[in-house]
Design an enzyme around this catalytic site. Structure first.
Site, PDB file in Angstrom:
ATOM      1  N   LYS A   5       0.793  -1.259   0.146  1.00 31.21           N
ATOM      2  CA  LYS A   5      -0.025  -0.080  -0.009  1.00 31.21           C
ATOM      3  C   LYS A   5       0.779   1.303   0.103  1.00 31.21           C
ATOM      4  O   LYS A   5       0.477   2.176  -0.547  1.00 31.21           O
ATOM      5  CB  LYS A   5      -0.799   0.025   1.300  1.00 31.21           C
ATOM      6  CG  LYS A   5      -2.028  -1.233   1.187  1.00 31.21           C
ATOM      7  CD  LYS A   5      -2.814  -1.175   2.261  1.00 31.21           C
ATOM      8  CE  LYS A   5      -4.048  -2.233   1.834  1.00 31.21           C
ATOM      9  NZ  LYS A   5      -4.954  -2.716   2.921  1.00 31.21           N
TER      10      LYS A   5
ATOM     11  N   GLN B  13      -5.132  -1.691   9.422  1.00 34.64           N
ATOM     12  CA  GLN B  13      -5.049  -2.856   8.889  1.00 34.64           C
ATOM     13  C   GLN B  13      -5.324  -3.964   9.807  1.00 34.64           C
ATOM     14  O   GLN B  13      -5.131  -4.016  11.048  1.00 34.64           O
ATOM     15  CB  GLN B  13      -3.296  -3.117   8.494  1.00 34.64           C
ATOM     16  CG  GLN B  13      -3.246  -4.443   7.729  1.00 34.64           C
ATOM     17  CD  GLN B  13      -3.811  -4.223   6.245  1.00 34.64           C
ATOM     18  OE1 GLN B  13      -4.020  -3.209   5.786  1.00 34.64           O
ATOM     19  NE2 GLN B  13      -3.859  -5.432   5.604  1.00 34.64           N
TER      20      GLN B  13
ATOM     21  N   ASP C 252     -11.227   2.608   3.932  1.00 33.61           N
ATOM     22  CA  ASP C 252     -11.456   1.382   3.857  1.00 33.61           C
ATOM     23  C   ASP C 252     -13.028   1.164   3.431  1.00 33.61           C
ATOM     24  O   ASP C 252     -13.340  -0.276   3.004  1.00 33.61           O
ATOM     25  CB  ASP C 252     -11.144   0.401   5.100  1.00 33.61           C
ATOM     26  CG  ASP C 252      -9.791  -0.318   5.327  1.00 33.61           C
ATOM     27  OD1 ASP C 252      -9.396  -0.634   4.003  1.00 33.61           O
ATOM     28  OD2 ASP C 252      -9.109  -0.283   6.157  1.00 33.61           O
TER      29      ASP C 252
HETATM   30  N1  L34 Z   1      -7.963  -2.534   7.243  1.00 30.30           N
HETATM   31  N2  L34 Z   1      -7.493  -4.816   6.505  1.00 30.30           N
HETATM   32  C1  L34 Z   1      -7.877  -3.535   5.994  1.00 30.30           C
HETATM   33  N3  L34 Z   1      -8.043  -3.518   4.839  1.00 30.30           N
HETATM   34  C2  L34 Z   1      -7.798  -4.181   3.947  1.00 30.30           C
HETATM   35  O1  L34 Z   1      -8.180  -3.631   2.546  1.00 30.30           O
HETATM   36  C3  L34 Z   1      -7.490  -5.174   4.149  1.00 30.30           C
HETATM   37  N4  L34 Z   1      -7.216  -6.223   3.044  1.00 30.30           N
HETATM   38  C4  L34 Z   1      -7.375  -7.748   3.454  1.00 30.30           C
HETATM   39  C5  L34 Z   1      -6.770  -7.987   4.927  1.00 30.30           C
HETATM   40  N5  L34 Z   1      -6.850  -6.914   5.852  1.00 30.30           N
HETATM   41  C6  L34 Z   1      -7.198  -5.696   5.619  1.00 30.30           C
HETATM   42  C7  L34 Z   1      -6.054  -6.266   2.325  1.00 30.30           C
HETATM   43  O2  L34 Z   1      -5.365  -5.102   2.057  1.00 30.30           O
HETATM   44  C8  L34 Z   1      -6.700  -8.418   2.589  1.00 30.30           C
HETATM   45  N6  L34 Z   1      -5.828  -7.340   1.905  1.00 30.30           N
HETATM   46  C9  L34 Z   1      -4.765  -7.570   0.724  1.00 30.30           C
HETATM   47  C10 L34 Z   1      -4.206  -6.358   0.119  1.00 30.30           C
HETATM   48  C11 L34 Z   1      -3.354  -6.919  -0.846  1.00 30.30           C
HETATM   49  C12 L34 Z   1      -2.943  -8.201  -1.410  1.00 30.30           C
HETATM   50  C13 L34 Z   1      -3.592  -9.146  -0.744  1.00 30.30           C
HETATM   51  C14 L34 Z   1      -4.679  -9.056   0.385  1.00 30.30           C
HETATM   52  C15 L34 Z   1      -2.010  -8.504  -2.347  1.00 30.30           C
HETATM   53  O3  L34 Z   1      -1.097  -7.692  -2.637  1.00 30.30           O
HETATM   54  N7  L34 Z   1      -1.644  -9.600  -2.670  1.00 30.30           N
HETATM   55  C16 L34 Z   1      -0.640  -9.940  -3.789  1.00 30.30           C
HETATM   56  C17 L34 Z   1       0.381 -10.816  -3.163  1.00 30.30           C
HETATM   57  C18 L34 Z   1       1.059 -10.147  -1.976  1.00 30.30           C
HETATM   58  C19 L34 Z   1       2.082 -11.280  -1.707  1.00 30.30           C
HETATM   59  O4  L34 Z   1       3.137 -11.313  -2.048  1.00 30.30           O
HETATM   60  O5  L34 Z   1       1.691 -11.941  -0.527  1.00 30.30           O
HETATM   61  C20 L34 Z   1      -1.484 -10.740  -4.968  1.00 30.30           C
HETATM   62  O6  L34 Z   1      -0.895 -10.786  -6.090  1.00 30.30           O
HETATM   63  O7  L34 Z   1      -2.567 -11.358  -4.651  1.00 30.30           O
END
Ligand code: L34
Length: 293
Positions: A52, A96, A119
């Site tokens: 982020k 988060q 959010d």
């Molecule tokens: N307050 N909590 C708050 N806001 C959110 O919007 C979230 N979320 C969820 C968990 N808790 C939160 C996220 O940010 C899930 N989440 C989230 C954000 C980004 C990614 C996955 C979940 C992401 O970048 N995924 C990448 C891989 C990252 C890695 O290497 O682990 C992908 O390509 O799926």
């Protein structure tokens, strides 16, 4: 079968946002500022929050990362939330999740000024979303809508099965897919751990959105030929062959499901990057005071 590339789509949108920010700043406007509170050292949360902060840089936003150890008390966290609510330089902020067990998540969410709740988790934003009023829409479901729209996927009159009923994905997703506009106008079924005919429901679905956090839950026998499958799962499973010691696993058994699909989103590189990109869109809206003064 077409793979839905969330990473590329998110990169395109971040470029669009960055161009708009430069225009705003050139005209003497304020650079949007996102603050993020991260409590503890959960591996997933560390990665997501880092992504982020990087996305803020790519968009030309100011960002502030506020870290606490997981020994922080609820009172201390609520005091920080109050401080950010009152800080005029901060346009929007997030806490988060998940939080340590001794802190009541819902209490923290409700303490956030809904006008800064990028959010979209505050009950005022959830309520406004559910009746179609302008508001911050939570990032994961909004990212999925953007993917459906950018790939021109038909949703009108389609049967959409959502697996999972969480407050941050399943519930808002259901309400958005049934809204009276595109992407939406779908006939929505929400399945969860107490649904007796979950497999049968999935087999009839034109669109499946899997958000249960159970690795490889959706198998080929549950998917109709030509279906659209969106995978929201990001579970870390141990993998000794990786340097990190784990790999990210979706809710869909990709290799066997993909050949049956018209469109499928992968993990990683699907919904995850779009979640972050939607948070950036909300932050831009916050900077512009688009929804609330
Ligand atoms: N307050 N909590 C708050 N806001 C959110 O919007 C979230 N979320 C969820 C968990 N808790 C939160 C996220 O940010 C899930 N989440 C989230 C954000 C980004 C990614 C996955 C979940 C992401 O970048 N995924 C990448 C891989 C990252 C890695 O290497 O682990 C992908 O390509 O799926």
């Amino acid at each position: 079968m077409q793979i839905i590339d969330g990473k590329a789509t998110a990169a395109e949108i971040k470029k669009e946002i960055a161009a708009e920010v430069e225009q705003i700043v050139a005209q003497g406007g304020k650079r949007p500022h996102l603050a993020a509170i991260l409590v503890g050292h959960d591996g997933g949360s560390e990665t997501y929050v880092k992504n982020k902060v990087l996305a803020c840089e790519a968009c030309g936003f100011k960002s502030s990362l506020i870290r606490f150890e997981d020994t922080i008390t609820e009172e201390e966290l609520l005091a920080k939330v109050k401080e950010l609510n009152e800080d005029d330089d901060v346009d929007g902020f997030i806490v988060q999740l998940p939080l340590p067990k001794h802190i009541a998540e819902q209490k923290v969410i409700e303490a956030i000024d809904y006008r800064k709740d990028v959010d979209g988790f505050h009950p005022i934003n959830v309520g406004r979303m559910s009746i179609g009023l302008p508001c911050y829409i939570s990032a994961t479901p909004n990212g999925i809508l953007t993917l459906l729209a950018r790939y021109g996927i038909e949703t009108r009159g389609k049967k959409c099965v959502i697996l999972g009923r969480s407050n941050i994905v399943g519930k808002p997703m259901a309400s958005l897919m049934m809204q009276k506009r595109y992407p939406g106008d779908a006939t929505v079924t929400v399945c969860h751990s107490h649904s007796p005919k979950l497999k049968e429901e999935c087999r009839q679905a034109d669109i499946i959105i899997a958000a249960i956090g159970s690795p490889n839950f959706v198998t080929a026998d549950m998917v109709k030929e030509g279906a659209v499958v969106i995978d929201v799962g990001t579970t870390r499973v141990p993998d000794a062959t990786r340097k990190s010691g784990f790999r990210l696993c979706g809710d869909v058994k990709f290799d066997e499901v993909a050949p049956k699909c018209s469109f499928i989103s992968p993990v990683p590189g699907g919904v995850g990057p779009m979640t972050i990109c939607s948070l950036m869109k909300n932050t831009l809206s916050a900077g512009k005071k688009e929804f609330y003064k």
